[in-house]
Enzyme design. Structure first.
Site, PDB file in Angstrom:
ATOM      1  N   HIS A 145       0.849  -1.210   0.000  1.00 44.54           N
ATOM      2  CA  HIS A 145       0.000   0.000   0.000  1.00 44.54           C
ATOM      3  C   HIS A 145       0.882   1.258   0.000  1.00 44.54           C
ATOM      4  CE1 HIS A 145      -4.330  -0.509   0.119  1.00 44.54           C
ATOM      5  NE2 HIS A 145      -4.445   0.735   0.531  1.00 44.54           N
ATOM      6  N   TYR A 198     -13.617 -10.076  -4.864  1.00 45.69           N
ATOM      7  CA  TYR A 198     -12.254  -9.540  -5.059  1.00 45.69           C
ATOM      8  C   TYR A 198     -11.599  -9.243  -3.701  1.00 45.69           C
ATOM      9  CZ  TYR A 198      -9.093  -5.560  -6.346  1.00 45.69           C
ATOM     10  OH  TYR A 198      -8.053  -4.687  -6.494  1.00 45.69           O
TER      11      TYR A 198
HETATM   12  N1  LIG Z   1      -7.202  -6.339   3.501  1.00 46.08           N
HETATM   13  C1  LIG Z   1      -6.595  -5.739   2.491  1.00 46.08           C
HETATM   14  N2  LIG Z   1      -5.278  -5.740   2.419  1.00 46.08           N
HETATM   15  C2  LIG Z   1      -4.627  -5.170   1.411  1.00 46.08           C
HETATM   16  N3  LIG Z   1      -5.226  -4.545   0.413  1.00 46.08           N
HETATM   17  C3  LIG Z   1      -6.529  -4.505   0.433  1.00 46.08           C
HETATM   18  C4  LIG Z   1      -7.275  -5.102   1.465  1.00 46.08           C
HETATM   19  N4  LIG Z   1      -8.536  -4.878   1.217  1.00 46.08           N
HETATM   20  C5  LIG Z   1      -8.573  -4.180   0.085  1.00 46.08           C
HETATM   21  N5  LIG Z   1      -7.364  -3.966  -0.402  1.00 46.08           N
HETATM   22  C6  LIG Z   1      -6.923  -3.284  -1.631  1.00 46.08           C
HETATM   23  O1  LIG Z   1      -6.833  -1.914  -1.366  1.00 46.08           O
HETATM   24  C7  LIG Z   1      -7.567  -1.190  -2.312  1.00 46.08           C
HETATM   25  C8  LIG Z   1      -8.054   0.102  -1.712  1.00 46.08           C
HETATM   26  O2  LIG Z   1      -6.933   0.957  -1.524  1.00 46.08           O
HETATM   27  P1  LIG Z   1      -6.925   2.501  -1.960  1.00 46.08           P
HETATM   28  O3  LIG Z   1      -8.078   3.223  -1.381  1.00 46.08           O
HETATM   29  O4  LIG Z   1      -5.566   3.091  -1.738  1.00 46.08           O
HETATM   30  O5  LIG Z   1      -7.074   2.350  -3.506  1.00 46.08           O
HETATM   31  P2  LIG Z   1      -8.051   3.107  -4.463  1.00 46.08           P
HETATM   32  O6  LIG Z   1      -7.553   2.914  -5.853  1.00 46.08           O
HETATM   33  O7  LIG Z   1      -8.279   4.507  -4.012  1.00 46.08           O
HETATM   34  O8  LIG Z   1      -9.380   2.365  -4.211  1.00 46.08           O
HETATM   35  P3  LIG Z   1      -9.889   1.047  -4.831  1.00 46.08           P
HETATM   36  O9  LIG Z   1      -8.830   0.031  -4.844  1.00 46.08           O
HETATM   37  O10 LIG Z   1     -11.017   0.700  -3.903  1.00 46.08           O
HETATM   38  O11 LIG Z   1     -10.235   1.423  -6.184  1.00 46.08           O
HETATM   39  C9  LIG Z   1      -8.662  -2.184  -2.740  1.00 46.08           C
HETATM   40  O12 LIG Z   1      -9.183  -1.985  -4.011  1.00 46.08           O
HETATM   41  C10 LIG Z   1      -7.913  -3.481  -2.749  1.00 46.08           C
HETATM   42  O13 LIG Z   1      -7.194  -3.638  -3.956  1.00 46.08           O
END
Ligand SMILES: Nc1ncnc2c1ncn2[C@@H]1O[C@H](COP(=O)(O)OP(=O)(O)OP(=O)(O)O)[C@@H](O)[C@H]1O
Ligand SMILES: [Mg+2]
Length: 305
Positions: free
Chosen positions: A174, A210
């Site tokens: 992340h 997902y």
């Molecule tokens: N438990 C988890 N551990 C790690 N990653 C996760 C987990 N749950 C979800 N994610 C990932 O993190 C993403 C969300 O992170 P972030 O908000 O930074 O990304 P985004 O691009 O803004 O949003 P999104 O991925 O929802 O489109 C999710 O889409 C998924 O890919």
């Protein structure tokens, strides 16, 4: 091999069919790319919470039209994602994928939305809402992403598995304050395309599956469900590519048409499609099936009775 054998066979066959269609018809490819990019953008942004519909996303991307009642950021997320896809495509033929490429990709995703963070690793701890997973502390990011860059440039393994693991590694670290999911999905597609495959679309309606699969990978270390999930998305993409680029197998008909060629009703075929018992594919809201798949299914059933 973590990928279900029948699924893997199907993907291999479809990949061969698609390759036999090369060089692709440029006009057909252009039309396919336009509609595929809209679908990819709509779904990836909808997963993240953007409320633009598929047709609104199309209006924004293709006609530059603004949609009443939607925020500026929602519009920017659509156009930014469109630009990010083009950028990813420009990286397909490049030598090595570098850290700068990934930072530039992120800069495009958050362009004009969060200039302070666009293209920069996060400086704070983050939590991922709805999960217990806590990503590593900011000071460890530069070190942790090294593995990711290695994975992006690694060749020789099974590409679907490798692409899925790149996605997993990315969301686990992340590295950014926001936009990690969208970047992870695009980098997974970059790897697939650099391996001669086609991009996948994780659909909004599959959001729960997902996320559940990501959590299963994290908590149980069991990557098999997520890898198979990606493989099923790839199977669908290959069908769309073959159908759009005019392959023999591309003779897809609606279930209403299909019901005229067999003794099954449209409703029953639709049930089989939803349960994954026949290899039907959803084009927008409409399930379609290739004549060959239908014939094979009918023959198989007749053989049983
Ligand atoms: N438990 C988890 N551990 C790690 N990653 C996760 C987990 N749950 C979800 N994610 C990932 O993190 C993403 C969300 O992170 P972030 O908000 O930074 O990304 P985004 O691009 O803004 O949003 P999104 O991925 O929802 O489109 C999710 O889409 C998924 O890919
Ligand atoms: Mg987010």
């Amino acid at each position: 091999m973590p990928i279900d054998e029948r699924l893997f066979d199907r993907i291999s066959k479809k990949r061969d069919i698609l390759n036999s269609l090369r060089p692709f018809d440029m006009g057909a490819m252009h039309r396919l790319k336009a509609s595929f990019d809209v679908e990819l953008t709509y779904n990836s942004n909808a997963i993240e919470g953007n409320t633009l519909s598929l047709s609104e996303t199309r209006m924004v991307l293709e006609d530059g039209i603004t949609v009443g009642g939607k925020t500026l950021n929602e519009h920017l997320e659509a156009t930014n994602h469109g630009n990010a896809i083009d950028f990813v495509e420009s990286l397909v033929g490049k030598g090595e994928i570098t850290e700068m490429d990934v930072l530039n990709l992120h800069a495009l995703i958050l362009d004009r939305i969060d200039p302070h963070n666009a293209g920069f690793y996060r400086r704070h701890r983050v939590r991922i809402s709805g999960t217990n997973y806590i990503p590593p502390k900011p000071s460890s990011i530069p070190d942790k992403v090294k593995k990711l860059y290695e994975m992006l440039n690694m060749a020789g393994g099974e590409p679907i598995q490798q692409a899925a693991m790149i996605h997993m590694e990315f969301v686990n670290v992340h590295p950014f304050i926001d936009g990690n999911g969208r970047c992870a999905r695009l980098l997974m597609n970059l790897y697939l395309m650099r391996s001669g495959l086609v991009p996948v679309i994780i659909q909004k309606r599959d959001r729960k599956r997902y996320i559940d699969n990501i959590i299963a990978s994290q908590t149980r270390g069991d990557h098999v469900p997520f890898i198979n999930f990606v493989a099923r998305c790839l199977d669908r993409s290959l069908t769309i590519y073959i159908d759009s680029l005019g392959g023999e197998d591309g003779n897809y008909i609606t279930l209403a048409e299909a019901s005229k060629y067999c003794r099954y009703s449209q409703e029953y075929l639709s049930l089989l499609a939803r349960k994954g018992r026949i290899d039907a594919v959803k084009f927008g809201r409409i399930w379609k099936i290739s004549r060959k798949v239908l014939e094979d299914y009918v023959r198989e059933q007749n053989g049983r009775n």
